[in-house]
Design a protein around this motif. Structure first.
Motif, PDB file in Angstrom:
ATOM      1  N   PHE A  13       0.538  -1.209   0.140  1.00 24.93           N
ATOM      2  CA  PHE A  13       0.097   0.056  -0.013  1.00 24.93           C
ATOM      3  C   PHE A  13       0.726   1.154   0.159  1.00 24.93           C
ATOM      4  N   LYS A  14       1.962   1.090   0.848  1.00 31.80           N
ATOM      5  CA  LYS A  14       2.878   2.640   0.936  1.00 31.80           C
ATOM      6  C   LYS A  14       3.711   2.589  -0.557  1.00 31.80           C
ATOM      7  N   ASN A  15       3.798   1.788  -1.295  1.00 31.22           N
ATOM      8  CA  ASN A  15       4.446   1.636  -2.554  1.00 31.22           C
ATOM      9  C   ASN A  15       3.532   2.266  -3.423  1.00 31.22           C
ATOM     10  N   GLU A  16       2.191   1.884  -3.345  1.00 20.66           N
ATOM     11  CA  GLU A  16       1.258   2.367  -4.524  1.00 20.66           C
ATOM     12  C   GLU A  16       0.875   3.863  -4.172  1.00 20.66           C
ATOM     13  N   ILE A  17       0.901   4.162  -2.864  1.00 21.45           N
ATOM     14  CA  ILE A  17       0.353   5.641  -2.492  1.00 21.45           C
ATOM     15  C   ILE A  17       1.535   6.477  -2.909  1.00 21.45           C
ATOM     16  N   THR A  18       2.760   6.004  -2.716  1.00 27.44           N
ATOM     17  CA  THR A  18       3.826   6.727  -3.258  1.00 27.44           C
ATOM     18  C   THR A  18       4.116   7.021  -4.541  1.00 27.44           C
ATOM     19  N   ARG A  19       3.724   5.879  -5.198  1.00 20.53           N
ATOM     20  CA  ARG A  19       3.841   5.931  -6.808  1.00 20.53           C
ATOM     21  C   ARG A  19       2.712   6.856  -7.432  1.00 20.53           C
TER      22      ARG A  19
END
Length: 264
Positions: A13-19
């Motif tokens: 989730f963190k990677n997706e929101i960062t992206r």
């Protein structure tokens, strides 16, 4: 403490929101580069730069979620993209009102930008006196695996408009938006005063430009005359016509040569 599955889900989730947020950051970078190019062009080719300052900002994930809740939208990346259009914001500050429309026209003329919406709060100010030109602009961003069309909110305003809006925001923040009516009235009067100042400065700017144009015309007329022993002579019209066509040349030794056109 989170178990391994929860940790893995959290990382994804963190990677997706960062992206997701990085796409908006790249869009702001691209738009700021466009504005910098315009600034440099005016610096080198013109004697006046309409852009005084730029400032960009990204909404925080917390602010985005709060706005989704407030508007009653679903919590998802697609919902955010479709319903929240001011995640990326760029503010352009100008000296004069005419500069605002000049810059907006420049942005309209860039073929890779798509103007989604324009709200002119200068011609029609908000009830509290707020003035600014708002544009929702879609810009393409090329990622490693795809192209994203990203929406940016661009606000263009004068220095006076920006000064008033900044102070109005600080006052509302201090009073937690419960501003006494007397202060609301004074804020509106201050907005009216800022508007009058803008109009006055616009008039002065226009008159000075007219004076400069007149001085340039006078200088051109002066070039067409010579003075000998206090006697003034006008250069022959035929010679001026040859100068316009490039037929009159001056060599390094100062000798004037005239290339006459072939006889008919």
């Amino acid at each position: 403490m989170m178990n391994p599955l929860q940790v893995d889900q959290f990382k994804k989730f963190k990677n997706e929101i960062t992206r997701f947020m990085m796409v908006y950051k790249f869009a702001l970078d691209a738009m700021e580069t466009k504005i910098e190019i315009l600034q440099e062009e005016f610096h080198f080719l013109h004697d006046y730069n309409p852009i005084e300052n730029t400032k960009s900002r990204l909404k925080s994930p917390e602010s985005i979620i709060k706005k989704l809740y407030r508007k009653g939208f679903d919590i998802s990346f697609s919902s955010i993209k479709n319903n929240i259009k001011d995640i990326a914001g760029l503010r352009i500050t100008c000296s004069f009102i005419s500069d605002i429309y000049r810059i907006s026209e420049m942005l309209r003329n860039q073929h890779d930008l798509k103007i989604l919406e324009v709200k002119d709060y200068i011609k029609t100010p908000k009830p509290n006196g707020y003035q600014s030109l708002h544009m929702l602009i879609e810009i393409p961003i090329f990622m490693s695996d795809r192209q994203e069309l990203v929406c940016i909110e661009v606000q263009i305003r004068t220095i006076a408009m920006d000064f008033w809006a900044s102070l109005e925001h600080k006052i509302f923040y201090k009073y937690n938006q419960a501003v006494p009516p007397r202060l609301l009235q004074e804020l509106k009067e201050a907005a009216d005063s800022a508007s009058l100042l803008d109009q006055q400065m616009e008039r002065l700017h226009r008159e000075i430009e007219e004076i400069k144009e007149e001085q340039m015309e006078d200088a051109e007329e002066e070039l067409k005359r010579i003075i000998i022993n206090d006697q003034q002579f006008s250069l022959p019209a035929a010679l001026l016509a040859l100068i316009d066509t490039g037929s009159v040349k001056v060599d390094v030794e100062g000798e004037v040569k005239v290339e006459l056109p072939p006889a008919p």
